[in-house]
Motif scaffolding. Structure first.
Motif, PDB file in Angstrom:
ATOM      1  N   TRP A   1      97.737  90.443  75.677  1.00 52.94           N
ATOM      2  CA  TRP A   1      96.536  90.793  74.918  1.00 52.94           C
ATOM      3  C   TRP A   1      95.229  90.546  75.665  1.00 52.94           C
ATOM      4  O   TRP A   1      94.314  91.369  75.608  1.00 52.94           O
ATOM      5  CB  TRP A   1      96.548  90.061  73.577  1.00 52.94           C
TER       6      TRP A   1
ATOM      7  N   ALA B   1      94.395  91.048  78.562  1.00 52.60           N
ATOM      8  CA  ALA B   1      94.105  92.107  79.536  1.00 52.60           C
ATOM      9  C   ALA B   1      93.172  93.173  78.967  1.00 52.60           C
ATOM     10  O   ALA B   1      92.395  93.770  79.701  1.00 52.60           O
ATOM     11  CB  ALA B   1      95.404  92.751  80.020  1.00 52.60           C
ATOM     12  N   TRP B   2      93.232  93.401  77.653  1.00 53.42           N
ATOM     13  CA  TRP B   2      92.357  94.418  77.064  1.00 53.42           C
ATOM     14  C   TRP B   2      91.439  93.882  75.967  1.00 53.42           C
ATOM     15  O   TRP B   2      90.634  94.616  75.409  1.00 53.42           O
ATOM     16  CB  TRP B   2      93.152  95.615  76.548  1.00 53.42           C
ATOM     17  N   ASP B   3      91.510  92.604  75.689  1.00 56.15           N
ATOM     18  CA  ASP B   3      90.626  92.004  74.692  1.00 56.15           C
ATOM     19  C   ASP B   3      89.254  91.741  75.314  1.00 56.15           C
ATOM     20  O   ASP B   3      89.160  91.255  76.440  1.00 56.15           O
ATOM     21  CB  ASP B   3      91.233  90.688  74.186  1.00 56.15           C
TER      22      ASP B   3
END
Length: 88
Positions: free
Chosen positions: A65, A67-69
């Motif tokens: 998570w 990585a794109w939060d």
């Protein structure tokens, strides 16, 4: 669990409660409360050590998570309302 391991876990929890475990210090990062920027304290640090079960629950997506939060938080960080910040 061996007594030495118990002591090691307690020491790490105390350090995490103050914002940085030995590993976090080496990486020059610390863990703080999202709402006020203060260290977690012992109780919240202990609870946060249990929360990674949330990260592994749905096919371990919680570990990916960050990585794109936008804030780079895991599911456990979102539940505990914590963020990792640089100390530099």
């Amino acid at each position: 669990m061996k007594p030495g391991a118990v002591v090691a876990h307690i020491v790490i929890l105390v350090k995490e409660g103050k914002g940085a475990s030995p590993g976090k210090k080496a990486m020059k990062i610390r863990l703080i409360r999202e709402e006020n920027g203060q260290p977690l304290g012992f109780g919240r640090a202990l609870l946060r050590r249990i929360c990674p079960a949330l990260d592994s629950a749905p096919c371990s997506i919680g570990y990916l998570w960050p990585a794109w939060d936008a804030k780079g938080q895991t599911f456990a960080d979102k539940v505990m309302r914590t963020v990792v910040v640089s100390t530099e």
